[in-house]
Design a protein around this motif. Structure first.
Motif, PDB file in Angstrom:
ATOM      1  N   SER A  95       0.821  -1.220   0.000  1.00 34.60           N
ATOM      2  CA  SER A  95       0.000   0.000   0.000  1.00 34.60           C
ATOM      3  C   SER A  95       0.850   1.264   0.000  1.00 34.60           C
ATOM      4  N   GLY A  96       2.146   1.129  -0.185  1.00 31.19           N
ATOM      5  CA  GLY A  96       3.013   2.294  -0.344  1.00 31.19           C
ATOM      6  C   GLY A  96       3.371   3.013   0.945  1.00 31.19           C
ATOM      7  N   ILE A  97       2.920   2.480   2.070  1.00 32.92           N
ATOM      8  CA  ILE A  97       3.219   3.127   3.357  1.00 32.92           C
ATOM      9  C   ILE A  97       4.717   3.025   3.643  1.00 32.92           C
ATOM     10  N   VAL A  98       5.288   1.885   3.248  1.00 40.52           N
ATOM     11  CA  VAL A  98       6.726   1.649   3.415  1.00 40.52           C
ATOM     12  C   VAL A  98       7.310   1.397   2.026  1.00 40.52           C
ATOM     13  N   PRO A  99       8.432   2.056   1.677  1.00 36.98           N
ATOM     14  CA  PRO A  99       8.986   1.836   0.328  1.00 36.98           C
ATOM     15  C   PRO A  99       9.571   0.428   0.150  1.00 36.98           C
ATOM     16  N   ILE A 100       9.415  -0.075  -1.054  1.00 43.69           N
ATOM     17  CA  ILE A 100       9.929  -1.407  -1.384  1.00 43.69           C
ATOM     18  C   ILE A 100      11.437  -1.310  -1.618  1.00 43.69           C
ATOM     19  N   ASP A 101      12.213  -2.230  -1.029  1.00 41.25           N
ATOM     20  CA  ASP A 101      13.663  -2.274  -1.295  1.00 41.25           C
ATOM     21  C   ASP A 101      13.940  -2.957  -2.631  1.00 41.25           C
ATOM     22  N   LYS A 102      13.346  -4.133  -2.781  1.00 39.40           N
ATOM     23  CA  LYS A 102      13.561  -4.925  -4.000  1.00 39.40           C
ATOM     24  C   LYS A 102      12.292  -5.684  -4.317  1.00 39.40           C
ATOM     25  N   GLY A 103      12.143  -6.071  -5.556  1.00 39.32           N
ATOM     26  CA  GLY A 103      11.007  -6.902  -5.927  1.00 39.32           C
ATOM     27  C   GLY A 103      10.006  -6.160  -6.789  1.00 39.32           C
ATOM     28  N   LYS A 104       9.014  -6.915  -7.249  1.00 41.12           N
ATOM     29  CA  LYS A 104       8.040  -6.341  -8.188  1.00 41.12           C
ATOM     30  C   LYS A 104       6.636  -6.786  -7.817  1.00 41.12           C
ATOM     31  N   VAL A 105       5.695  -5.896  -7.983  1.00 43.71           N
ATOM     32  CA  VAL A 105       4.293  -6.221  -7.715  1.00 43.71           C
ATOM     33  C   VAL A 105       3.508  -5.986  -8.999  1.00 43.71           C
ATOM     34  N   THR A 106       2.659  -6.942  -9.350  1.00 41.50           N
ATOM     35  CA  THR A 106       1.810  -6.782 -10.527  1.00 41.50           C
ATOM     36  C   THR A 106       0.352  -6.841 -10.087  1.00 41.50           C
ATOM     37  N   VAL A 107      -0.414  -5.838 -10.507  1.00 39.01           N
ATOM     38  CA  VAL A 107      -1.835  -5.803 -10.164  1.00 39.01           C
ATOM     39  C   VAL A 107      -2.634  -6.052 -11.435  1.00 39.01           C
ATOM     40  N   ASN A 108      -3.612  -6.962 -11.332  1.00 41.59           N
ATOM     41  CA  ASN A 108      -4.497  -7.275 -12.467  1.00 41.59           C
ATOM     42  C   ASN A 108      -3.745  -7.663 -13.743  1.00 41.59           C
ATOM     43  N   ASN A 109      -2.629  -8.348 -13.578  1.00 42.67           N
ATOM     44  CA  ASN A 109      -1.844  -8.838 -14.723  1.00 42.67           C
ATOM     45  C   ASN A 109      -1.307  -7.742 -15.625  1.00 42.67           C
ATOM     46  N   SER A 110      -1.466  -6.488 -15.243  1.00 42.93           N
ATOM     47  CA  SER A 110      -1.051  -5.431 -16.174  1.00 42.93           C
ATOM     48  C   SER A 110      -0.170  -4.377 -15.512  1.00 42.93           C
ATOM     49  N   LYS A 111      -0.608  -3.851 -14.387  1.00 46.50           N
ATOM     50  CA  LYS A 111       0.126  -2.742 -13.790  1.00 46.50           C
ATOM     51  C   LYS A 111       1.262  -3.265 -12.914  1.00 46.50           C
ATOM     52  N   ASN A 112       2.487  -2.983 -13.339  1.00 46.07           N
ATOM     53  CA  ASN A 112       3.652  -3.402 -12.562  1.00 46.07           C
ATOM     54  C   ASN A 112       4.191  -2.225 -11.779  1.00 46.07           C
ATOM     55  N   PHE A 113       4.629  -2.467 -10.597  1.00 42.18           N
ATOM     56  CA  PHE A 113       5.357  -1.407  -9.904  1.00 42.18           C
ATOM     57  C   PHE A 113       6.437  -1.960  -8.987  1.00 42.18           C
ATOM     58  N   THR A 114       7.531  -1.243  -8.937  1.00 38.05           N
ATOM     59  CA  THR A 114       8.594  -1.569  -7.987  1.00 38.05           C
ATOM     60  C   THR A 114       8.648  -0.497  -6.908  1.00 38.05           C
ATOM     61  N   LYS A 115       7.992   0.632  -7.200  1.00 38.49           N
ATOM     62  CA  LYS A 115       7.840   1.703  -6.217  1.00 38.49           C
ATOM     63  C   LYS A 115       6.409   2.189  -6.322  1.00 38.49           C
ATOM     64  N   ILE A 116       5.828   2.507  -5.196  1.00 39.34           N
ATOM     65  CA  ILE A 116       4.474   3.058  -5.246  1.00 39.34           C
ATOM     66  C   ILE A 116       4.267   4.016  -4.092  1.00 39.34           C
ATOM     67  N   LYS A 117       3.532   5.097  -4.375  1.00 34.92           N
ATOM     68  CA  LYS A 117       3.193   6.052  -3.323  1.00 34.92           C
ATOM     69  C   LYS A 117       1.830   5.663  -2.756  1.00 34.92           C
ATOM     70  N   PRO A 118       1.596   5.987  -1.482  1.00 30.68           N
ATOM     71  CA  PRO A 118       0.291   5.638  -0.897  1.00 30.68           C
ATOM     72  C   PRO A 118      -0.880   6.192  -1.711  1.00 30.68           C
ATOM     73  N   CYS A 119      -0.721   7.413  -2.263  1.00 32.24           N
ATOM     74  CA  CYS A 119      -1.856   8.018  -2.970  1.00 32.24           C
ATOM     75  C   CYS A 119      -2.129   7.352  -4.316  1.00 32.24           C
ATOM     76  N   GLN A 120      -1.233   6.429  -4.735  1.00 32.53           N
ATOM     77  CA  GLN A 120      -1.439   5.775  -6.033  1.00 32.53           C
ATOM     78  C   GLN A 120      -2.209   4.463  -5.928  1.00 32.53           C
ATOM     79  N   ILE A 121      -2.306   3.907  -4.709  1.00 34.46           N
ATOM     80  CA  ILE A 121      -2.910   2.563  -4.631  1.00 34.46           C
ATOM     81  C   ILE A 121      -4.399   2.598  -4.948  1.00 34.46           C
ATOM     82  N   TYR A 122      -5.018   3.735  -4.675  1.00 35.95           N
ATOM     83  CA  TYR A 122      -6.450   3.881  -4.968  1.00 35.95           C
ATOM     84  C   TYR A 122      -6.718   3.660  -6.457  1.00 35.95           C
ATOM     85  N   SER A 123      -5.809   4.200  -7.286  1.00 31.14           N
ATOM     86  CA  SER A 123      -6.016   4.051  -8.726  1.00 31.14           C
ATOM     87  C   SER A 123      -5.789   2.614  -9.189  1.00 31.14           C
ATOM     88  N   HIS A 124      -5.138   1.807  -8.343  1.00 30.70           N
ATOM     89  CA  HIS A 124      -4.974   0.374  -8.662  1.00 30.70           C
ATOM     90  C   HIS A 124      -6.154  -0.439  -8.134  1.00 30.70           C
TER      91      HIS A 124
END
Lengths: 288, 244
Positions: B50-79
């Motif tokens: 949920s972006g509260i803590v920054p990711i050190d390493k790794g990748k997250v994919t939402v709905n098979n399309s949106k990839n992120f290795t960094k995310i801000k808390p205000c961006q999770i709503y759009s996911h």
């Protein structure tokens, strides 16, 4: 009568300052101690333009707004990255910088000597050197700013500001980029303070840097806190109380040579008592 | 269909791994439990996603399309993601109703200034608050609510966003049995609506009752995963929870 009009004008100026700071401190929870800086920028812009150019008061007002828009945008951008104590410290730093500029940019500001001979406004044939007309004019501005503040705080935008104040981490989860919200309210507040500064310079006709030091920012903060944080009427009440207080002290009969210091002592005592017994102020909604 | 795919997610605090090279996949419309002893990295995982803590390493994919290795808390709503917190985080000096209305506000500055809450917002807020039995408290300040009511309000606030993925961090902790029933029924309803729920919980009865799939974490690593009835019988899981 002249005396009451004088007090009325000061009351209106501090009401605008208290209102505008309350938008940032009371509604958004950002402890800004830099309001005197924007107040000073507005005052000096008007003083410099009126004494060194042939331009009129309202041109100086607009120029002051433009300058403060730019500066508050840049400072707000930096401060928006902070919260809590760091925000307060950052804002004090900005006030100190502005004060240093006012003191040292002698060619422009005349340094510690200040600027004298600032004229009163004149529009559409109405000469506002008449204090009564000046009072009416600034009361109109106060009313406009009150209505703008009311509109902002009652709008859904106002709820976001309050949510930022309550938990700026949690509100972000719901898709709000709080940086923009903090920046916008900071700029609105700074512009209002600059306009109050323009009126102040034109009213007292002489300004000097010490009128815009950190102690003045703290005084404006006391106006907001005393009346009530997150209460627009509270800011008006706070301004009324603190503008009248020195007059009451004068009536009590404090010797003239210690009256100034005693006033500072009493402001300090008021702040301590408020924090102890009524942190939300007289009619405020929000406790620090 | 995978709604959330986590690959080699890593987070360290002062050299200590809170989440260590963690990979997992979550199916759409499932209720997924995440369990593990204290300090196993459950809340850190949700904080990372949920972006509260920054990711050190790794990748997250939402709905098979949106990839992120960094995310801000205000961006999770759009996911389409929302969450609740282990320690309730509400807007304390605002009313119960305002805590719901605030998340129904337009996301941009001009919209939030000039678009008022319509009838639909008030009706929807009423429906949400009635669902958690808080409509009659709508004008109360949140700081005057009981702990259980606050937990329910936080869940209601998350529901108001109509998200696709819900992270519930210990939603049952410290609340009365009647309130537990409400929370459990909300989770079941969300599942019927094909929403995905990631549930951090310590109550194994509830885990068995609600979850389709279970991930067990220990020291930031994936210890086990599978159907709850199977996973909860595994020796290494029992050992991680109860010790030797």
């Amino acid at each position: 009568m002249e005396y009451l009009i004088h007090l009325g004008i000061l009351f209106a100026i501090y009401s605008i300052l208290g209102l505008s700071l309350n938008l940032v401190v009371g509604f958004t929870g950002l402890l800004s101690i830099s309001h005197a800086a924007f107040y000073g920028i507005g005052a000096y812009t008007t003083a410099i333009i009126l004494t060194k150019t042939g331009l009129g008061f309202f041109t100086s007002l607009i120029l002051g707004i433009i300058i403060v828009l730019i500066i508050s945008f840049l400072i707000g951008l930096v401060l928006s990255k902070f919260k809590g104590d760091y925000y307060a410290l950052g804002s004090i730093g900005f006030n100190v910088i502005v004060l240093s500029v006012l003191l040292n940019w002698q060619d422009l500001t005349a340094g510690p000597l200040g600027i004298a001979g600032v004229s009163r406004p004149e529009i559409l044939g109405i000469d506002f050197s008449n204090k009564f007309y000046f009072l009416i004019l600034i009361l109109i501005f106060l009313l406009i700013f009150y209505l703008i503040s009311l509109f902002i705080t009652k709008s859904p935008f106002g709820k976001i500001l309050k949510a930022i104040r309550e938990d700026d981490g949690a509100i972000q989860i719901f898709g709000y980029n709080i940086l923009y919200f903090k920046l916008v309210i900071f700029i609105v507040s700074a512009v209002m303070a600059a306009i109050a500064g323009s009126f102040f310079a034109s009213f007292v006709t002489f300004i000097e840097p010490s009128s815009f030091a950190v102690s003045e920012s703290i005084f404006i903060l006391v106006v907001s806190i005393l009346g009530g944080l997150a209460s627009l009427r509270g800011s008006i009440l706070g301004a009324l109380f603190l503008v009248l207080l020195p007059e009451i002290l004068r009536l009590i009969g404090f010797p003239v040579d210690i009256a100034g210091q005693m006033r500072q002592v009493i402001y300090g005592i008021i702040l301590i008592l408020l924090m102890l017994y009524r942190p939300q102020g007289l009619i405020g909604e929000y406790k620090i | 269909m995978k709604v959330l795919e986590i690959k080699k997610l890593t987070k360290r605090f002062d050299g200590v791994f809170a989440v260590n090279d963690l990979s997992l996949e979550i199916e759409k419309g499932s209720v997924v439990g995440i369990i593990g002893p204290n300090g196993s990295g459950k809340t850190t995982l949700v904080n990372l996603l949920s972006g509260i803590v920054p990711i050190d390493k790794g990748k997250v994919t939402v709905n098979n399309s949106k990839n992120f290795t960094k995310i801000k808390p205000c961006q999770i709503y759009s996911h389409g993601i929302t969450r609740t917190f282990q320690h309730v985080r509400l807007f304390e000096q605002m009313s119960v109703l305002d805590n719901i209305l605030v998340v129904l506000t337009e996301r941009n500055i001009f919209g939030s200034l000039f678009v008022k809450y319509g009838d639909h917002c008030h009706k929807y807020s009423k429906k949400i608050l009635e669902r958690v039995n808080l409509w009659d408290k709508k004008d109360k300040l949140v700081c005057n609510l009981s702990y259980g009511q606050r937990k329910l309000l936080e869940i209601a606030r998350a529901l108001a966003t109509k998200s696709k993925i819900y992270f519930f961090d210990e939603p049952f902790a410290g609340i009365f049995p009647e309130m537990r029933k409400i929370v459990a029924s909300i989770i079941k309803e969300l599942k019927l609506e094909k929403k995905t729920i990631i549930l951090i919980e310590h109550d194994m009865v509830l885990i068995r009752e609600l979850c389709d799939y279970l991930f067990v974490l220990d020291e930031g690593k994936l210890l086990a995963h599978g159907k709850p009835d199977v996973v909860l019988k595994r020796k290494n899981v029992v050992k991680a929870y109860l010790g030797e």
